[in-house]
Design a protein around this motif. Structure first.
Motif, PDB file in Angstrom:
ATOM      1  N   LEU A 151      25.760 -17.631  -9.752  1.00  0.00           N
ATOM      2  CA  LEU A 151      25.270 -17.634  -8.378  1.00  0.00           C
ATOM      3  C   LEU A 151      23.758 -17.858  -8.283  1.00  0.00           C
ATOM      4  CD1 LEU A 151      27.359 -14.659  -6.957  1.00  0.00           C
ATOM      5  CD2 LEU A 151      27.544 -17.060  -6.280  1.00  0.00           C
ATOM      6  N   ILE A 152      23.369 -18.559  -7.241  1.00  0.00           N
ATOM      7  CA  ILE A 152      21.969 -18.742  -6.869  1.00  0.00           C
ATOM      8  C   ILE A 152      21.871 -18.317  -5.406  1.00  0.00           C
ATOM      9  CG2 ILE A 152      20.078 -20.385  -6.587  1.00  0.00           C
ATOM     10  CD1 ILE A 152      21.546 -22.175  -8.629  1.00  0.00           C
ATOM     11  N   TYR A 153      20.885 -17.507  -5.078  1.00  0.00           N
ATOM     12  CA  TYR A 153      20.846 -16.979  -3.708  1.00  0.00           C
ATOM     13  C   TYR A 153      19.437 -16.910  -3.143  1.00  0.00           C
ATOM     14  CZ  TYR A 153      19.996 -12.789  -6.556  1.00  0.00           C
ATOM     15  OH  TYR A 153      19.511 -11.895  -7.487  1.00  0.00           O
ATOM     16  N   GLN A 154      19.395 -16.908  -1.820  1.00  0.00           N
ATOM     17  CA  GLN A 154      18.164 -16.666  -1.067  1.00  0.00           C
ATOM     18  C   GLN A 154      18.492 -15.564  -0.060  1.00  0.00           C
ATOM     19  OE1 GLN A 154      16.747 -19.557   1.927  1.00  0.00           O
ATOM     20  NE2 GLN A 154      14.718 -19.368   1.011  1.00  0.00           N
ATOM     21  N   LEU A 155      18.013 -14.361  -0.344  1.00  0.00           N
ATOM     22  CA  LEU A 155      18.242 -13.225   0.535  1.00  0.00           C
ATOM     23  C   LEU A 155      17.210 -13.220   1.642  1.00  0.00           C
ATOM     24  CD1 LEU A 155      18.864 -10.504  -2.204  1.00  0.00           C
ATOM     25  CD2 LEU A 155      20.572 -11.850  -0.955  1.00  0.00           C
ATOM     26  N   MET A 156      17.560 -12.619   2.785  1.00  0.00           N
ATOM     27  CA  MET A 156      16.632 -12.630   3.913  1.00  0.00           C
ATOM     28  C   MET A 156      16.956 -11.535   4.926  1.00  0.00           C
ATOM     29  SD  MET A 156      18.113 -16.122   5.625  1.00  0.00           S
ATOM     30  CE  MET A 156      18.031 -16.888   4.014  1.00  0.00           C
ATOM     31  N   ASN A 196      12.799 -16.397  12.701  1.00  0.00           N
ATOM     32  CA  ASN A 196      11.865 -15.980  11.654  1.00  0.00           C
ATOM     33  C   ASN A 196      12.546 -15.083  10.634  1.00  0.00           C
ATOM     34  OD1 ASN A 196       9.899 -17.273  13.163  1.00  0.00           O
ATOM     35  ND2 ASN A 196       9.153 -15.389  14.111  1.00  0.00           N
ATOM     36  N   TYR A 197      12.215 -15.272   9.353  1.00  0.00           N
ATOM     37  CA  TYR A 197      12.812 -14.454   8.298  1.00  0.00           C
ATOM     38  C   TYR A 197      11.785 -14.102   7.228  1.00  0.00           C
ATOM     39  CZ  TYR A 197      17.432 -15.921  10.022  1.00  0.00           C
ATOM     40  OH  TYR A 197      18.540 -16.164  10.795  1.00  0.00           O
ATOM     41  N   LEU A 198      12.014 -12.974   6.589  1.00  0.00           N
ATOM     42  CA  LEU A 198      11.404 -12.688   5.302  1.00  0.00           C
ATOM     43  C   LEU A 198      12.463 -13.041   4.272  1.00  0.00           C
ATOM     44  CD1 LEU A 198       9.591  -9.266   5.816  1.00  0.00           C
ATOM     45  CD2 LEU A 198       8.561 -11.535   5.634  1.00  0.00           C
ATOM     46  N   THR A 199      12.115 -13.844   3.271  1.00  0.00           N
ATOM     47  CA  THR A 199      13.102 -14.293   2.294  1.00  0.00           C
ATOM     48  C   THR A 199      12.644 -13.982   0.876  1.00  0.00           C
ATOM     49  OG1 THR A 199      12.182 -16.512   1.913  1.00  0.00           O
ATOM     50  CG2 THR A 199      13.593 -16.223   3.844  1.00  0.00           C
ATOM     51  N   ILE A 200      13.613 -13.976  -0.028  1.00  0.00           N
ATOM     52  CA  ILE A 200      13.315 -13.788  -1.442  1.00  0.00           C
ATOM     53  C   ILE A 200      14.421 -14.464  -2.256  1.00  0.00           C
ATOM     54  CG2 ILE A 200      14.525 -11.554  -1.711  1.00  0.00           C
ATOM     55  CD1 ILE A 200      12.041 -10.648  -3.364  1.00  0.00           C
ATOM     56  N   LEU A 223      15.279  -6.835  -5.427  1.00  0.00           N
ATOM     57  CA  LEU A 223      14.908  -7.856  -4.453  1.00  0.00           C
ATOM     58  C   LEU A 223      15.256  -7.405  -3.042  1.00  0.00           C
ATOM     59  CD1 LEU A 223      16.039 -11.120  -6.298  1.00  0.00           C
ATOM     60  CD2 LEU A 223      13.776 -10.062  -6.257  1.00  0.00           C
ATOM     61  N   VAL A 224      16.411  -6.777  -2.892  1.00  0.00           N
ATOM     62  CA  VAL A 224      16.822  -6.250  -1.588  1.00  0.00           C
ATOM     63  C   VAL A 224      15.852  -5.168  -1.125  1.00  0.00           C
ATOM     64  CG1 VAL A 224      18.612  -4.964  -0.349  1.00  0.00           C
ATOM     65  CG2 VAL A 224      19.258  -6.806  -1.914  1.00  0.00           C
ATOM     66  N   LYS A 277       7.296 -12.379  -4.511  1.00  0.00           N
ATOM     67  CA  LYS A 277       8.409 -13.294  -4.263  1.00  0.00           C
ATOM     68  C   LYS A 277       8.797 -13.356  -2.787  1.00  0.00           C
ATOM     69  CE  LYS A 277      10.592 -12.723  -8.819  1.00  0.00           C
ATOM     70  NZ  LYS A 277      11.816 -12.269  -9.524  1.00  0.00           N
ATOM     71  N   VAL A 278       8.345 -12.386  -1.998  1.00  0.00           N
ATOM     72  CA  VAL A 278       8.705 -12.347  -0.579  1.00  0.00           C
ATOM     73  C   VAL A 278       7.927 -13.415   0.184  1.00  0.00           C
ATOM     74  CG1 VAL A 278       8.749 -10.950   1.521  1.00  0.00           C
ATOM     75  CG2 VAL A 278       9.258  -9.893  -0.690  1.00  0.00           C
ATOM     76  N   LYS A 279       8.647 -14.214   0.976  1.00  0.00           N
ATOM     77  CA  LYS A 279       8.022 -15.293   1.744  1.00  0.00           C
ATOM     78  C   LYS A 279       8.451 -15.223   3.210  1.00  0.00           C
ATOM     79  CE  LYS A 279       8.084 -18.484  -2.207  1.00  0.00           C
ATOM     80  NZ  LYS A 279       8.585 -19.780  -2.701  1.00  0.00           N
ATOM     81  N   PHE A 280       7.561 -15.682   4.076  1.00  0.00           N
ATOM     82  CA  PHE A 280       7.888 -15.817   5.493  1.00  0.00           C
ATOM     83  C   PHE A 280       8.384 -17.235   5.727  1.00  0.00           C
ATOM     84  CE2 PHE A 280       6.676 -17.349   9.706  1.00  0.00           C
ATOM     85  CZ  PHE A 280       7.288 -16.407  10.527  1.00  0.00           C
TER      86      PHE A 280
END
Length: 206
Positions: free
Chosen positions: A99-104, A28-32, A46-47, A134-137
């Motif tokens: 860069l394109i990123y998905q942090l989590m 499981n993650y929280l992502t943005i 975002l962090v 923007k934060v998603k599970f």
């Protein structure tokens, strides 16, 4: 007993500084999501949103908001999937503006999408609505990967990726060249660039 990722998940988070194969389970993650240079103010915001959510859930017993199945744990490290609109050649440094990123940040098993929604109002007191929304599970299953510990600045990661690519060639593995993952074990505000520790990882197939 407190769940310590540095103890219970050594294979996932504390590899050696040599290429190693690992099967990463679904977690499981929280992502943005974001794009552009990670040295920007937007990236920092975002962090901050991810950490605000993660610590709100971690400290929920103090707010009488303890989710069902809650157990004490250490907040997991920041991670991120990275790609670029103009991928660099092997061994070359990347243009950070592309860069394109998905942090989590990984979450314990008891965290669900419903739990995340329940904490939205609390987190909104600390995080601007623009970032909060923007934060998603997400549940993420990475599968078979090659990883290694990189010691040094982010700008010197190309040398480690070159070793990983060479290891793939030697073992007839096909690496993913569209994106990779980084796990940040060091706080860049407290650790000198040459001593920073980052897990580098990308998917492979036979």
């Amino acid at each position: 007993m407190k769940y310590e990722w540095r103890k219970q998940d050594k294979l996932i988070y504390l590899p050696k500084a040599v290429p190693t194969v690992i099967e990463v389970p679904k977690m499981n993650y929280l992502t943005i999501d974001g794009a552009g240079n990670p040295n920007s103010t937007e990236f920092s915001k975002l962090v901050e949103a991810l950490y605000a959510y993660s610590y709100a859930i971690k400290l929920s017993p103090k707010k009488a908001m303890e989710p069902e199945g809650y157990f004490d744990y250490t907040v997991f490290p920041l991670e991120g999937f990275w790609t670029a609109t103009v991928p660099p050649k092997v061994g070359e440094a990347i243009d950070k503006d592309t860069l394109i990123y998905q942090l989590m940040i990984r979450q314990p098993e008891f965290v669900t999408e419903q739990v995340v929604d329940e904490f939205k109002e609390l987190v909104a007191k600390k995080v601007p609505l623009e970032q909060l929304m923007k934060v998603k599970f997400m549940e993420i299953d990475e599968g078979k990967n090659l990883q290694m510990l990189h010691i040094g600045s982010y700008d010197s990661e190309a040398a480690s990726f070159k070793k990983m690519e060479e290891h793939c060639i030697a073992n007839d593995w096909i690496p993913s060249r569209t994106k990779h993952k980084e796990i940040y074990l060091s706080d860049p505000r407290k650790v000198l660039p040459e001593k920073q520790k980052t897990v580098l990882r990308f998917q492979i197939r036979d």
